[in-house]
Design a protein around this motif. Sequence first.
Motif, PDB file in Angstrom:
ATOM      1  N   ARG A 395       0.598  -1.379  -0.072  1.00 16.46           N
ATOM      2  CA  ARG A 395       0.426   0.164   0.101  1.00 16.46           C
ATOM      3  C   ARG A 395       0.701   1.075  -0.409  1.00 16.46           C
ATOM      4  O   ARG A 395       0.725   1.976  -1.191  1.00 16.46           O
ATOM      5  CB  ARG A 395      -0.770  -0.194   0.928  1.00 16.46           C
ATOM      6  N   ALA A 396       1.992   1.088   0.933  1.00 18.34           N
ATOM      7  CA  ALA A 396       2.928   2.369   0.835  1.00 18.34           C
ATOM      8  C   ALA A 396       3.355   2.589  -0.464  1.00 18.34           C
ATOM      9  O   ALA A 396       3.742   4.184  -0.909  1.00 18.34           O
ATOM     10  CB  ALA A 396       4.328   2.406   1.667  1.00 18.34           C
ATOM     11  N   ASN A 397       4.027   1.317  -1.402  1.00 16.95           N
ATOM     12  CA  ASN A 397       4.538   1.782  -2.894  1.00 16.95           C
ATOM     13  C   ASN A 397       3.222   2.974  -3.219  1.00 16.95           C
ATOM     14  O   ASN A 397       3.645   2.704  -4.519  1.00 16.95           O
ATOM     15  CB  ASN A 397       4.837   0.509  -3.356  1.00 16.95           C
ATOM     16  N   THR A 398       1.881   1.541  -3.508  1.00 15.39           N
ATOM     17  CA  THR A 398       1.411   2.468  -4.101  1.00 15.39           C
ATOM     18  C   THR A 398       0.576   3.258  -4.224  1.00 15.39           C
ATOM     19  O   THR A 398       1.064   4.503  -5.208  1.00 15.39           O
ATOM     20  CB  THR A 398      -0.622   1.233  -4.361  1.00 15.39           C
ATOM     21  N   VAL A 399       1.072   4.431  -3.175  1.00 23.51           N
ATOM     22  CA  VAL A 399       0.733   5.031  -2.211  1.00 23.51           C
ATOM     23  C   VAL A 399       1.753   6.735  -3.225  1.00 23.51           C
ATOM     24  O   VAL A 399       1.578   7.202  -3.622  1.00 23.51           O
ATOM     25  CB  VAL A 399       0.978   5.816  -1.185  1.00 23.51           C
ATOM     26  N   GLU A 400       2.821   5.911  -3.142  1.00 24.89           N
ATOM     27  CA  GLU A 400       4.409   7.434  -3.662  1.00 24.89           C
ATOM     28  C   GLU A 400       3.993   7.464  -4.890  1.00 24.89           C
ATOM     29  O   GLU A 400       4.586   7.709  -5.062  1.00 24.89           O
ATOM     30  CB  GLU A 400       5.253   5.777  -3.258  1.00 24.89           C
ATOM     31  N   ARG A 401       3.899   5.727  -5.952  1.00 23.75           N
ATOM     32  CA  ARG A 401       3.776   5.522  -7.519  1.00 23.75           C
ATOM     33  C   ARG A 401       2.746   6.381  -7.265  1.00 23.75           C
ATOM     34  O   ARG A 401       2.763   7.601  -8.448  1.00 23.75           O
ATOM     35  CB  ARG A 401       3.568   4.515  -7.944  1.00 23.75           C
ATOM     36  N   GLU A 402       1.112   7.422  -6.438  1.00 22.41           N
ATOM     37  CA  GLU A 402      -0.207   7.167  -7.575  1.00 22.41           C
ATOM     38  C   GLU A 402       0.078   8.751  -7.121  1.00 22.41           C
ATOM     39  O   GLU A 402      -0.632   9.887  -8.039  1.00 22.41           O
ATOM     40  CB  GLU A 402      -1.258   6.405  -6.580  1.00 22.41           C
ATOM     41  N   CYS A 403       0.734   8.907  -6.012  1.00 23.39           N
ATOM     42  CA  CYS A 403       0.867  10.546  -5.995  1.00 23.39           C
ATOM     43  C   CYS A 403       2.293  11.171  -6.922  1.00 23.39           C
ATOM     44  O   CYS A 403       1.777  12.183  -6.906  1.00 23.39           O
ATOM     45  CB  CYS A 403       1.619  10.521  -4.246  1.00 23.39           C
ATOM     46  N   VAL A 404       2.881  10.459  -7.135  1.00 19.31           N
ATOM     47  CA  VAL A 404       3.610  11.456  -8.324  1.00 19.31           C
ATOM     48  C   VAL A 404       2.739  11.238  -9.514  1.00 19.31           C
ATOM     49  O   VAL A 404       3.121  12.463  -9.827  1.00 19.31           O
ATOM     50  CB  VAL A 404       4.947  10.059  -8.760  1.00 19.31           C
ATOM     51  N   ASP A 405       2.603  10.450  -9.912  1.00 23.15           N
ATOM     52  CA  ASP A 405       1.641  10.376 -11.120  1.00 23.15           C
ATOM     53  C   ASP A 405      -0.289  11.657 -10.855  1.00 23.15           C
ATOM     54  O   ASP A 405       0.133  12.482 -11.779  1.00 23.15           O
ATOM     55  CB  ASP A 405       0.783   9.113 -11.602  1.00 23.15           C
ATOM     56  N   ILE A 406      -0.532  12.060  -9.638  1.00 21.87           N
ATOM     57  CA  ILE A 406      -0.823  12.766  -9.458  1.00 21.87           C
ATOM     58  C   ILE A 406      -0.490  14.420  -9.416  1.00 21.87           C
ATOM     59  O   ILE A 406      -1.157  15.477 -10.164  1.00 21.87           O
ATOM     60  CB  ILE A 406      -2.071  12.654  -8.138  1.00 21.87           C
ATOM     61  N   VAL A 407       0.718  14.376  -9.112  1.00 24.77           N
ATOM     62  CA  VAL A 407       1.221  15.626  -8.279  1.00 24.77           C
ATOM     63  C   VAL A 407       1.559  16.302 -10.063  1.00 24.77           C
ATOM     64  O   VAL A 407       1.449  17.485 -10.521  1.00 24.77           O
ATOM     65  CB  VAL A 407       2.481  15.368  -7.947  1.00 24.77           C
ATOM     66  N   GLU A 408       2.108  14.898 -10.799  1.00 23.02           N
ATOM     67  CA  GLU A 408       2.566  15.569 -12.105  1.00 23.02           C
ATOM     68  C   GLU A 408       1.590  15.955 -13.100  1.00 23.02           C
ATOM     69  O   GLU A 408       1.792  16.990 -13.399  1.00 23.02           O
ATOM     70  CB  GLU A 408       3.604  14.536 -12.759  1.00 23.02           C
ATOM     71  N   ALA A 409       0.730  15.502 -12.813  1.00 20.22           N
ATOM     72  CA  ALA A 409      -0.286  16.114 -13.194  1.00 20.22           C
ATOM     73  C   ALA A 409      -1.207  17.227 -13.257  1.00 20.22           C
ATOM     74  O   ALA A 409      -1.627  17.754 -14.203  1.00 20.22           O
ATOM     75  CB  ALA A 409      -1.509  14.558 -13.705  1.00 20.22           C
ATOM     76  N   ALA A 410      -1.134  17.134 -11.883  1.00 22.60           N
ATOM     77  CA  ALA A 410      -2.069  18.862 -11.158  1.00 22.60           C
ATOM     78  C   ALA A 410      -0.943  20.327 -12.130  1.00 22.60           C
ATOM     79  O   ALA A 410      -1.321  21.268 -12.356  1.00 22.60           O
ATOM     80  CB  ALA A 410      -1.988  18.725  -9.944  1.00 22.60           C
ATOM     81  N   LEU A 411       0.430  19.037 -11.290  1.00 24.26           N
ATOM     82  CA  LEU A 411       1.768  20.421 -12.113  1.00 24.26           C
ATOM     83  C   LEU A 411       1.501  21.037 -13.321  1.00 24.26           C
ATOM     84  O   LEU A 411       2.396  22.230 -13.893  1.00 24.26           O
ATOM     85  CB  LEU A 411       2.842  20.547 -11.606  1.00 24.26           C
ATOM     86  N   LEU A 412       1.167  19.646 -14.323  1.00 29.23           N
ATOM     87  CA  LEU A 412       0.960  19.839 -15.957  1.00 29.23           C
ATOM     88  C   LEU A 412      -0.228  20.411 -16.777  1.00 29.23           C
ATOM     89  O   LEU A 412      -0.118  20.203 -17.768  1.00 29.23           O
ATOM     90  CB  LEU A 412       1.768  18.846 -16.467  1.00 29.23           C
ATOM     91  N   LYS A 413      -1.363  20.257 -15.480  1.00 28.58           N
ATOM     92  CA  LYS A 413      -2.376  20.407 -16.819  1.00 28.58           C
ATOM     93  C   LYS A 413      -2.681  21.975 -17.296  1.00 28.58           C
ATOM     94  O   LYS A 413      -3.739  21.219 -18.353  1.00 28.58           O
ATOM     95  CB  LYS A 413      -3.573  20.746 -15.191  1.00 28.58           C
TER      96      LYS A 413
END
Length: 480
Positions: A395-413
């Motif tokens: 679960r911790a690894n999934t959080v890390e991986r998905e958070c990277v994707d979310i932040v990248e998308a938020a900052l590039l939207k």
Amino acid sequence: MPRRHLHVTGAAEAPLRAALAALRTALDVPPQFPADVLAEAERAAAAPRLPAHDATGVEFFTIDPPTSTDLDQAMHLERRPGGGYRVHYAIADVAAFVTPGGTLDAEAHRRVTTLYFPDEKTPLHPALLSEGAASLLPDQPRPALLWQIDLDADGAITATDVRRALVRSRAKLDYEGVQRQIDAGTAPESLALLRDIGTLREQQEVARGGISLNVPEQEIVEHDHRYDLTYRAPLPADGWNAQISLLTGIAGAQLMLAYGTGILRTLPSAPDGAVARLRRSAKALHIDWPHHVPYAAVVRSLDPREPNHAAFLQECTTLLRGAGYTVFTGHAEPQLAAHAAVAAPYTHCTAPLRRLVDRYAGELCLAAVAGQDPPDWVAAALGGLPKEMAAGTSRANTVERECVDIVEAALLKDRVGEVFEATVVDVKEQQPAVGTVHLTDPAVVARIEGGDRPLPLGERLRVRLTQADPGTTKILFAPA
């Protein structure tokens, strides 16, 4: 594998917050602590089980990111009169606060690890303990497991002891400040020795065939009210500090193996196919890897500040998959006892505020030194810990991986349609027009597809951002 730390302040706008909230729901991340858990934490904070041994005269210090308050470890380093070194390493004594079978204990088994999100964290223990009464904050007496590890002049372990003790840290230091003091020659001797001991332990790691990956971390920085992703290459002080923790984990594993009971952090050697694939990536990224040179030697030659080196280091993390926890009892040494990256038996025992298994590992090491049976609550839980830790770590690894994707998308939207310079770092064998690109500015690693020809692995490529939606947690590029 190193964590990629992401921090968001003003960038945490509504779409990002909504996406992170949805992720917490999807992963069944525990919400706030129940009232009975908080009540038990208050009682424990007011009356912890204090040890008889007083080591508050030892001038400990901590090294953590500037904003961290959940401080698991404090150290004091010194030269031994007859030669060599002595490492005093204090680890927060969570068992002084958590009663086996109580509500705090049950909640910790439910959470397993602290989860780090860009906008907040979900702690293993209530903040009253993890950032307060149990944390090794400066100028506060704290119960701890006090390790004393003696090293010879080459940095090899010669003796290990661990006992409960009351300690008091004198200073909360951060990596950048430590590096400046050591480089300038202004560090007090105990801190200056971090470079000496850390370097010796790195040399010991080389001799064992171990490897530490200096993978650049992604950071969010503000420029003129705009937020961008950049890379932070680890400092030498990061590595020296990590070596003290690794040293303790290796010493702990040695105690457990001699004792006949323990829980090890294990990692099998990478299969030949994975190494062959990594060699292809090295060739594509123009990394010189002669056939007679071991993988670990190549990694140590890389500069994480170089974009192609940083991309290859990220690819190297694929060889670290498959780590787990192995329990053994009755002096029956497990078939797999070593951690391939450490190149030695190793245990997790230095982060009990943030990781469930470390509390149990610490108790086993105490029992090993004392020559006593482990506490009943440790023996009863030991068999189930690998499965619990596997689920929590996943679960911790999934959080890390998905958070990277979310932040990248938020900052590039707001930049969909823009063209960026990138390096192709991976290509799917069955779909050569689909792969992964590594952008230097902003610091993004993302999927690319949509072209009509094979991607040029290892080459520079102009790419166009075609999708960036925090709600979908993904970004997508296409050849420009």
